[in-house]
Write a protein that holds these residues in place. Sequence first.
Motif, PDB file in Angstrom:
ATOM      1  N   ILE A 198      -1.161   3.026  -6.546  1.00 45.09           N
ATOM      2  CA  ILE A 198      -2.160   3.062  -7.624  1.00 45.09           C
ATOM      3  C   ILE A 198      -2.260   1.714  -8.313  1.00 45.09           C
ATOM      4  CG2 ILE A 198      -2.737   4.126  -9.831  1.00 45.09           C
ATOM      5  CD1 ILE A 198      -1.241   6.655  -8.811  1.00 45.09           C
ATOM      6  N   VAL A 199      -1.108   1.116  -8.641  1.00 42.20           N
ATOM      7  CA  VAL A 199      -1.123  -0.169  -9.351  1.00 42.20           C
ATOM      8  C   VAL A 199      -1.728  -1.257  -8.475  1.00 42.20           C
ATOM      9  CG1 VAL A 199       0.309  -1.931 -10.456  1.00 42.20           C
ATOM     10  CG2 VAL A 199       0.851   0.485 -10.768  1.00 42.20           C
ATOM     11  N   SER A 200      -1.434  -1.230  -7.175  1.00 43.92           N
ATOM     12  CA  SER A 200      -2.012  -2.230  -6.259  1.00 43.92           C
ATOM     13  C   SER A 200      -3.532  -2.104  -6.216  1.00 43.92           C
ATOM     14  CB  SER A 200      -1.437  -2.064  -4.851  1.00 43.92           C
ATOM     15  OG  SER A 200      -0.052  -2.295  -4.840  1.00 43.92           O
ATOM     16  N   ALA A 201      -4.034  -0.865  -6.170  1.00 42.23           N
ATOM     17  CA  ALA A 201      -5.487  -0.661  -6.166  1.00 42.23           C
ATOM     18  C   ALA A 201      -6.105  -1.147  -7.472  1.00 42.23           C
ATOM     19  CB  ALA A 201      -5.804   0.816  -5.935  1.00 42.23           C
ATOM     20  N   LEU A 202      -5.437  -0.893  -8.593  1.00 47.06           N
ATOM     21  CA  LEU A 202      -5.956  -1.347  -9.882  1.00 47.06           C
ATOM     22  C   LEU A 202      -5.954  -2.864  -9.982  1.00 47.06           C
ATOM     23  CD1 LEU A 202      -4.268   1.237 -12.283  1.00 47.06           C
ATOM     24  CD2 LEU A 202      -6.664   1.167 -11.581  1.00 47.06           C
ATOM     25  N   LEU A 203      -4.934  -3.501  -9.421  1.00 46.12           N
ATOM     26  CA  LEU A 203      -4.888  -4.968  -9.427  1.00 46.12           C
ATOM     27  C   LEU A 203      -6.068  -5.547  -8.666  1.00 46.12           C
ATOM     28  CD1 LEU A 203      -1.089  -5.692  -8.913  1.00 46.12           C
ATOM     29  CD2 LEU A 203      -2.494  -6.554 -10.785  1.00 46.12           C
ATOM     30  N   GLU A 230      13.288  -0.502  -2.641  1.00 44.10           N
ATOM     31  CA  GLU A 230      12.141   0.249  -2.141  1.00 44.10           C
ATOM     32  C   GLU A 230      11.094  -0.737  -1.636  1.00 44.10           C
ATOM     33  OE1 GLU A 230      12.037   3.510  -1.939  1.00 44.10           O
ATOM     34  OE2 GLU A 230      14.002   3.717  -2.882  1.00 44.10           O
ATOM     35  N   GLU A 231      10.747  -0.662  -0.368  1.00 47.06           N
ATOM     36  CA  GLU A 231       9.848  -1.646   0.223  1.00 47.06           C
ATOM     37  C   GLU A 231       8.468  -1.683  -0.435  1.00 47.06           C
ATOM     38  OE1 GLU A 231       8.327  -3.088   4.639  1.00 47.06           O
ATOM     39  OE2 GLU A 231      10.013  -1.710   4.412  1.00 47.06           O
ATOM     40  N   PRO A 232       7.865  -0.524  -0.803  1.00 46.25           N
ATOM     41  CA  PRO A 232       6.569  -0.608  -1.501  1.00 46.25           C
ATOM     42  C   PRO A 232       6.660  -1.360  -2.826  1.00 46.25           C
ATOM     43  CG  PRO A 232       6.954   1.622  -0.692  1.00 46.25           C
ATOM     44  CD  PRO A 232       8.232   0.878  -0.517  1.00 46.25           C
ATOM     45  N   VAL A 233       7.802  -1.242  -3.512  1.00 45.87           N
ATOM     46  CA  VAL A 233       7.976  -1.952  -4.786  1.00 45.87           C
ATOM     47  C   VAL A 233       8.077  -3.451  -4.534  1.00 45.87           C
ATOM     48  CG1 VAL A 233       9.411  -2.168  -6.849  1.00 45.87           C
ATOM     49  CG2 VAL A 233       9.120   0.070  -5.768  1.00 45.87           C
ATOM     50  N   ALA A 234       8.817  -3.830  -3.501  1.00 46.55           N
ATOM     51  CA  ALA A 234       8.915  -5.249  -3.155  1.00 46.55           C
ATOM     52  C   ALA A 234       7.540  -5.814  -2.820  1.00 46.55           C
ATOM     53  CB  ALA A 234       9.875  -5.439  -1.975  1.00 46.55           C
ATOM     54  N   ASP A 235       6.726  -5.018  -2.142  1.00 47.98           N
ATOM     55  CA  ASP A 235       5.380  -5.483  -1.804  1.00 47.98           C
ATOM     56  C   ASP A 235       4.497  -5.595  -3.047  1.00 47.98           C
ATOM     57  OD1 ASP A 235       3.568  -6.028   0.593  1.00 47.98           O
ATOM     58  OD2 ASP A 235       2.391  -4.577  -0.530  1.00 47.98           O
ATOM     59  N   LEU A 236       4.728  -4.731  -4.039  1.00 49.16           N
ATOM     60  CA  LEU A 236       3.926  -4.771  -5.260  1.00 49.16           C
ATOM     61  C   LEU A 236       4.148  -6.075  -6.024  1.00 49.16           C
ATOM     62  CD1 LEU A 236       2.012  -3.449  -7.251  1.00 49.16           C
ATOM     63  CD2 LEU A 236       3.966  -2.251  -8.262  1.00 49.16           C
ATOM     64  N   VAL A 237       5.376  -6.605  -5.980  1.00 55.67           N
ATOM     65  CA  VAL A 237       5.635  -7.899  -6.628  1.00 55.67           C
ATOM     66  C   VAL A 237       4.730  -8.972  -6.029  1.00 55.67           C
ATOM     67  CG1 VAL A 237       7.371  -9.669  -7.102  1.00 55.67           C
ATOM     68  CG2 VAL A 237       8.014  -7.260  -7.133  1.00 55.67           C
ATOM     69  N   LEU A 302      11.190 -10.658   0.464  1.00 51.87           N
ATOM     70  CA  LEU A 302      10.326 -10.969  -0.669  1.00 51.87           C
ATOM     71  C   LEU A 302      10.409 -12.446  -1.022  1.00 51.87           C
ATOM     72  CD1 LEU A 302       8.372 -10.055  -2.798  1.00 51.87           C
ATOM     73  CD2 LEU A 302      10.300  -9.284  -4.208  1.00 51.87           C
ATOM     74  N   VAL A 303      11.603 -13.033  -0.937  1.00 54.10           N
ATOM     75  CA  VAL A 303      11.739 -14.474  -1.166  1.00 54.10           C
ATOM     76  C   VAL A 303      10.884 -15.249  -0.166  1.00 54.10           C
ATOM     77  CG1 VAL A 303      13.337 -16.426  -1.039  1.00 54.10           C
ATOM     78  CG2 VAL A 303      14.019 -14.342  -2.230  1.00 54.10           C
ATOM     79  N   LEU A 304      10.940 -14.837   1.099  1.00 52.64           N
ATOM     80  CA  LEU A 304      10.163 -15.516   2.134  1.00 52.64           C
ATOM     81  C   LEU A 304       8.667 -15.358   1.906  1.00 52.64           C
ATOM     82  CD1 LEU A 304       9.779 -16.916   4.870  1.00 52.64           C
ATOM     83  CD2 LEU A 304      10.085 -14.684   5.949  1.00 52.64           C
ATOM     84  N   LEU A 414       8.639  -6.905   7.098  1.00 50.52           N
ATOM     85  CA  LEU A 414       7.632  -7.142   6.062  1.00 50.52           C
ATOM     86  C   LEU A 414       6.570  -8.105   6.565  1.00 50.52           C
ATOM     87  CD1 LEU A 414       7.439  -6.131   3.104  1.00 50.52           C
ATOM     88  CD2 LEU A 414       8.252  -8.356   2.414  1.00 50.52           C
ATOM     89  N   THR A 415       5.385  -7.948   6.077  1.00 51.52           N
ATOM     90  CA  THR A 415       4.250  -8.750   6.508  1.00 51.52           C
ATOM     91  C   THR A 415       4.448 -10.216   6.200  1.00 51.52           C
ATOM     92  OG1 THR A 415       2.794  -6.912   6.130  1.00 51.52           O
ATOM     93  CG2 THR A 415       1.777  -9.057   6.233  1.00 51.52           C
ATOM     94  N   VAL A 416       4.084 -11.079   7.181  1.00 47.19           N
ATOM     95  CA  VAL A 416       4.059 -12.531   6.985  1.00 47.19           C
ATOM     96  C   VAL A 416       2.629 -12.992   7.134  1.00 47.19           C
ATOM     97  CG1 VAL A 416       4.881 -14.732   7.813  1.00 47.19           C
ATOM     98  CG2 VAL A 416       6.390 -12.777   7.870  1.00 47.19           C
ATOM     99  N   MET A 417       2.144 -13.834   6.209  1.00 46.53           N
ATOM    100  CA  MET A 417       0.737 -14.179   6.183  1.00 46.53           C
ATOM    101  C   MET A 417       0.307 -14.960   7.415  1.00 46.53           C
ATOM    102  SD  MET A 417       0.461 -15.090   2.172  1.00 46.53           S
ATOM    103  CE  MET A 417      -0.258 -16.586   2.680  1.00 46.53           C
ATOM    104  N   LYS A 418      -0.843 -14.600   7.973  1.00 44.56           N
ATOM    105  CA  LYS A 418      -1.379 -15.314   9.128  1.00 44.56           C
ATOM    106  C   LYS A 418      -1.868 -16.701   8.744  1.00 44.56           C
ATOM    107  CE  LYS A 418      -2.799 -11.577  12.207  1.00 44.56           C
ATOM    108  NZ  LYS A 418      -3.923 -10.949  12.892  1.00 44.56           N
TER     109      LYS A 418
END
Length: 634
Positions: A198-203, A230-237, A302-304, A414-418
């Motif tokens: 929900i927070v990601s969609a609002l952002l 929690e991986e979704p929380v790490a992604d929210l950061v 998350l650091v990466l 975890l996803t790494v940017m293309k």
Amino acid sequence: GTVGFGYFATALFWQAALERSSALLWTVAVGWCIILIFAKWRVFIELLRHVLRRGDMLFRNTFGPSAIEDIVARAEAEDNKLPISAFLDELLDRQDVIAEVNSEEKRLLAFLCRPSVMEALVDMCIAENNTPSGDSDLDSKRKFKFPFVASEILASENGRISDAIVRSRGLAVKLFSFFQLQNPEAVDSLRASYVTKIVSALLRCKNIEVLHHLVHNESFIPSLLVHVAEEPVADLVLRVLDSADTGRFFSSEVGQPRKESVDLLVNANVLSELAKMFVKSAENTEQGEGFRENTLTNTSKLVLNLSLRVLQLKRVLMEIPSELSVFEKPEEFIGVMIDAGIKDYAAQGNGRSVALMASLDVAAELLTTEVNRVEHDPSLGSSSINSVIAMVSRMSRQKIFGTEGNESETNGELTVMKNRSALESTALLEQCLRKRIDELVKILTEDRSQDSFSNSCEKVTDPFGITKFRIAEFVLACTKSGNRETVAVLLERKIPEVFLQIFFSREWNNILLNTVTTAIIYSFEAGSNDARKAWLNAGIIPKIMRAWSESEEVSGQKKRPGHMGHVVLLCTTLEKLFLQLGAESESLVDKQERDQFMKFCEESVAKEIERQNFRYSGLDERESEGDTPPMNTF
């Protein structure tokens, strides 16, 4: 009308073209037909889209109200004495409620945007309803189905629903303070995923309004970091840096984040806190094993990912804050993480350390390519050294370690940017890594015969282990991607001798053999003369010929060593190098040794390649006598 006019104009063009036989008129007529066909299909598609989107209105007007409309009507009736939760349960149980929300059915949205209904939807997402209803099926739906549907509605990016959330301070506080009230080891992963969605969609759809709430909630980012297991929380950061024009939901595409987003992460000292959490988890053996491993893995990822994302700020003409740059202060972030991993490896005593593997993965990912190498100049300030100097493509973990990999956004990790379009100099980072090479090589070469075990084939007297394999990957990545100072330190530590010993003593470890072989081939094909000379001085030629001789001795017993395919690759690579250099190769290796090796390749390796080609082509050697052998495809 538009289509009719188009047909009329087309007829006029074709008539003129037929009467005058003009090439120009013929071209105009054909072009106009193409435009007409395209326009006609566009009109048809738009009409179809409109009919599908508003078809429910036609259905209702013709056949009466839908089931959802009936539920809403009963809830809005003046004589209704039932609680709103009864109608909400019935509404969320409908399979088409999310489709109705996406089609923006006005009466439904008006009902959902009621303060009492919105509060009930948010409560479903953040807290489990344990009140028994006497109906086991309903209780199960209240526990699983209804919260999921509620989260989908709240995260639908519908303008009215999103406005109702961000304009209600009470609802916003409930969502953004969810993680402040949770025990990190006892947090409900399902509820956490709902809130982060929900927070990601609002952002994404209400970026300014959400940032306004977060700026006044200083504990939001720190509370997320506490739950980074929690991986979704790490992604929210990471999603905090999303802009309003991000390409799609959970996208890796880069838009310009607002200054408030960057300030949130700077004020929370995100990288510093992540490094502290990593060290704390590595040292805390009393934590649950699963929770500890998730914390170490997600923290390092998350650091990466945050480092890679921050690098994109230069692309949108924003300065990179020093608090968010691992390249400016590598000792404070990467250095302490690797040190914690080395201590954890020693403390575990079983040859396996998640902390060491995770920290080395981050360090290897942050190494740059040939395009981005600069030498460290003490006269330059850190800001000058750590400036964006090259536009290079994304370098995935597979490419760093020399294996072909999947270029998709996710690979189980975890996803790494293309779009890794800008990198900073890694001079200071590599200086940090060089200080720890000795300890890593010590672990790599230690004897773990006390951990021997037996499998279905034989007894493994000195198991290599996944941690030592990750160290091997990291060191070889440094030899391929490090600057001259880093490569010089590795050669000084006799890294080629170490890896040749590993290569020829672990003949059945195929993954390890692939990694070492790829690094050696890279050194000979694209490395410096110093690197080539180091591998040759380490005795690669005599060791190859000795391994070949030993293989011939046991070949009659049907026990061909497992590394012989890799040995053939090394032979063909060296042969190609010597043929390219010609007389210049004498600066790398003794002429007599080179001539002896070339003769060996001509007499032994070529026959082996030919034999393998016949085998893989499906022909028996005796049946193919006199035939021209196929091309070398070994």
